[in-house]
Scaffold this motif. Structure first.
Motif, mmCIF file in Angstrom:
data_model
loop_
_atom_site.group_PDB
_atom_site.id
_atom_site.type_symbol
_atom_site.label_atom_id
_atom_site.label_comp_id
_atom_site.label_asym_id
_atom_site.label_seq_id
_atom_site.Cartn_x
_atom_site.Cartn_y
_atom_site.Cartn_z
ATOM 1 N N VAL A 1 11.120 12.406 -6.430
ATOM 2 C CA VAL A 1 11.073 11.131 -5.694
ATOM 3 C C VAL A 1 12.144 11.066 -4.601
ATOM 4 O O VAL A 1 11.938 10.414 -3.572
ATOM 5 C CB VAL A 1 11.168 9.906 -6.638
ATOM 6 N N ALA B 1 4.042 10.477 -6.714
ATOM 7 C CA ALA B 1 4.990 10.945 -7.732
ATOM 8 C C ALA B 1 4.232 11.378 -8.984
ATOM 9 O O ALA B 1 4.527 12.422 -9.577
ATOM 10 C CB ALA B 1 5.992 9.848 -8.062
ATOM 11 N N GLN B 2 3.252 10.587 -9.382
ATOM 12 C CA GLN B 2 2.496 10.920 -10.596
ATOM 13 C C GLN B 2 1.663 12.178 -10.426
ATOM 14 O O GLN B 2 1.563 12.994 -11.335
ATOM 15 C CB GLN B 2 1.598 9.746 -10.985
ATOM 16 N N LEU C 1 -7.513 4.562 -8.242
ATOM 17 C CA LEU C 1 -6.342 5.152 -8.895
ATOM 18 C C LEU C 1 -6.529 5.121 -10.408
ATOM 19 O O LEU C 1 -7.389 4.438 -10.932
ATOM 20 C CB LEU C 1 -5.084 4.385 -8.489
ATOM 21 N N THR D 1 0.837 -1.210 0.000
ATOM 22 C CA THR D 1 0.000 0.000 0.000
ATOM 23 C C THR D 1 0.869 1.255 0.000
ATOM 24 O O THR D 1 0.611 2.204 -0.751
ATOM 25 C CB THR D 1 -0.912 0.015 1.251
ATOM 26 N N LYS D 2 1.895 1.259 0.856
ATOM 27 C CA LYS D 2 2.801 2.406 0.894
ATOM 28 C C LYS D 2 3.396 2.675 -0.489
ATOM 29 O O LYS D 2 3.508 3.821 -0.919
ATOM 30 C CB LYS D 2 3.960 2.124 1.862
ATOM 31 N N SER D 3 3.816 1.611 -1.149
ATOM 32 C CA SER D 3 4.441 1.762 -2.465
ATOM 33 C C SER D 3 3.455 2.285 -3.492
ATOM 34 O O SER D 3 3.816 3.055 -4.381
ATOM 35 C CB SER D 3 5.007 0.423 -2.929
ATOM 36 N N THR D 4 2.215 1.834 -3.371
ATOM 37 C CA THR D 4 1.170 2.341 -4.257
ATOM 38 C C THR D 4 1.006 3.846 -4.075
ATOM 39 O O THR D 4 0.958 4.604 -5.051
ATOM 40 C CB THR D 4 -0.173 1.638 -3.946
ATOM 41 N N PHE D 5 0.936 4.268 -2.820
ATOM 42 C CA PHE D 5 0.768 5.700 -2.545
ATOM 43 C C PHE D 5 2.006 6.486 -2.972
ATOM 44 O O PHE D 5 1.896 7.619 -3.440
ATOM 45 C CB PHE D 5 0.471 5.941 -1.057
ATOM 46 N N PHE D 6 3.181 5.881 -2.803
ATOM 47 C CA PHE D 6 4.418 6.558 -3.215
ATOM 48 C C PHE D 6 4.393 6.833 -4.719
ATOM 49 O O PHE D 6 4.638 7.958 -5.172
ATOM 50 C CB PHE D 6 5.635 5.697 -2.856
ATOM 51 N N ALA D 7 4.070 5.796 -5.486
ATOM 52 C CA ALA D 7 4.044 5.956 -6.951
ATOM 53 C C ALA D 7 2.947 6.927 -7.369
ATOM 54 O O ALA D 7 3.125 7.758 -8.271
ATOM 55 C CB ALA D 7 3.838 4.602 -7.626
ATOM 56 N N GLN D 8 1.795 6.822 -6.692
ATOM 57 C CA GLN D 8 0.689 7.718 -7.034
ATOM 58 C C GLN D 8 1.060 9.164 -6.712
ATOM 59 O O GLN D 8 0.768 10.076 -7.489
ATOM 60 C CB GLN D 8 -0.563 7.288 -6.251
#
Lengths: 349, 349
Positions: free
Chosen positions: B256, B233-234, B347, B224-231
């Motif tokens: 980033v 950034a976008q 997302l 989940t953290k990684s999902t939010f991190f990538a989101q």
């Protein structure tokens, strides 16, 4: 309801039984010869020993000699074997494949052929398909940040389904998507696979910071970690672009997302930490072998480096555009001391 | 050797005395009225109380009424005050500024004017310059991942100097660069400042995962953290692009990289954790106020949201391209429960 067979009882294939079962699909599970102890344990306790979690009740388990039976009338073949096992499993599967089936693949990254050619795992699979089926069985690759155990625990996970057949990927998205397992679709297979392979290698640099900080006598080295994180993203984007991938992919789940999850914990980090704290790479690798832990990032740096050299030879880039890759290669493959190499790194200005 | 004055004795301005002294520059330090206790401690013990570290021996300390004297013949004015103090300090500085001086600024992000206009901190500074000096004193903003304490401990740090005057930024790079403090130069001031402001806000979402995992009874929520991190950034890239920034900046140290360091620890993470574990935002903010901790990410989400609404009104984007920003806004400003909002997030596909 779709009919799915999972080929290989590794952690990720097995974890995907959870979203599939949550969606009410009919799931067969077949284990390779290496999975037979795992299969026995699942048969006896319903628990996957390496996940440490119960699998869905309705799962149909198949014996080693029942591959043909397990694949019968399946529309989705979920390939859950490690990259090294793909070729042999594809040979076994070949006779039972039929047009209209879709192969969904969990192993990620790049493979080096005997002649030095470097291709993506989906290409390995496509080449292993029987000749007459090559344009009739699409391959969908799963990318993005997903630790298997969290998928099986229904922790919110977002992945990318990448395929040259966007239609096949969209179809699979419908089958796999649950409120806790969400799927984005892309046609950028190269971008997803280059990111998936290299993030393991670059994560070693982040692990090295955890070792270096003890050596340096500081509590945190988050500035350094963040520098390497950003540099890794840029170098992955460059390599990916040179091979035909898209920068936008690196900015998403399959790029910085996957790099983030890989940096959080795991074997790449552990190897990096051992090296950062002062062990030469060959000793650190020996230590990991003793613990029976394979470190995906190690060969990834080797492949990445040779790939970059080829691109340099063909005039597409210069190695000094990839200072972190070069640094990691000389630490991992030439046993150079991590602190000397990393602290004298010249990043792009 | 350059002559530098640091205006404001906050942690980052003070930490930068280390690379500056390592390069042999002559450094004056002047504290604002809020810094007087810190200045007394530095005078007495050479130690900055909030950094917990000794500052260089050769530092010249100036009293509150000695601002004019401290600025005399300085070529670099390093502005080390918090964003809220910039206007008043610039007013005090005005009479002592001369053509040829360069202002280097550590406070990052976006400011909202009385009339609702949203501008970057370097714009705030430029507007506060005496009219006749506006085109004669360049402003250089420091972006990228740098925790002050690590800078002061000579942990390898890489930052970005952003300025509409690339020449001024390059000049400052020469003055600040050491083997442990490296500097990249960019003209993308907007990209750097948008990233710097919003990363604080998006880091709250990563902190929320740390709270949510207790609620969900799982050990990790790295997917989940990684999902939010990538989101994040976008979404930062999209907002930045709409305002005239470059996507490449978000892929680097100031994007980033800065998001990564902010996610590692800090007040934004603590606020997120409190909210993720079940507290409504107003209670969590009250708790942070009791601990006398200001959370930069909270106003950043407010400003980011209003900025996005303006861009939507002018037809440049749609709010549903920024689902994580919208989600954070409704959790932080409407006290919606984090688990409900985040687990139903849609997302981009």
């Amino acid at each position: 309801m779709a009919k799915v067979v999972i080929v290989g009882a590794g952690v990720m294939g097995s974890a995907l039984t959870i979203p599939l079962a949550d969606n009410g699909h009919e799931i067969n599970l077949w284990g390779t010869k290496y999975d037979q102890e795992v299969m026995r344990s699942i048969r006896k306790t319903r628990t996957h020993p390496r996940l440490g979690l119960a699998l869905p009740g309705g799962l149909h388990l198949f014996a080693l000699d029942e591959l043909a039976h397990s694949v019968e009338e399946r529309e989705i073949i979920l390939l859950g074997v490690a990259s090294g096992g793909i070729k042999s499993v594809m040979e076994m599967l070949g006779p039972f494949l039929k047009p209209g089936m879709v192969i969904v693949n969990v192993a990620k990254g790049l493979e080096e052929m005997g002649d030095g050619e470097i291709i993506t795992i989906p290409q390995v699979i496509a080449r292993a398909l029987p000749q007459q089926l090559r344009s009739h069985i699409p391959v969908v690759a799963i990318g993005g940040p997903s630790k298997a155990r969290e998928v099986a625990q229904r922790v919110l996970t977002s992945v990318v389904f990448a395929s040259s057949s966007v239609r096949a990927a969209q179809h699979c998205r419908k089958i796999f998507t649950t409120p806790r397992y969400t799927v984005q679709v892309t046609s950028d297979v190269i971008g997803v696979e280059v990111g998936a392979a290299l993030k393991n290698g670059y994560a070693i640099a982040l692990g090295m910071c955890d070792g270096l900080k003890k050596r340096e006598g500081v509590e945190t080295m988050n500035n350094t970690k963040s520098t390497f994180f950003a540099q890794a993203a840029q170098e992955i984007a460059l390599l990916s672009r040179m091979l035909g991938g898209r920068s936008a992919t690196v900015m998403g789940l399959a790029g910085v997302g996957d790099l983030y999850v890989t940096s959080a914990e795991g074997r790449n980090i552990t190897l990096g930490e051992l090296i950062g704290s002062g062990l030469p790479a060959f000793q650190a690798l020996e230590e990991m072998r003793k613990r029976r832990e394979t470190v995906e990032g190690y060969p990834a740096i080797g492949i990445g480096y040779r790939l970059a050299r080829k691109l340099e030879d063909s005039g597409k880039l210069r190695m000094n555009q990839l200072p972190l890759l070069k640094a990691l290669w000389s630490i991992l493959y030439q046993d150079k001391p991590a602190h000397e190499i990393l602290f004298s790194l010249r990043l792009m200005a």
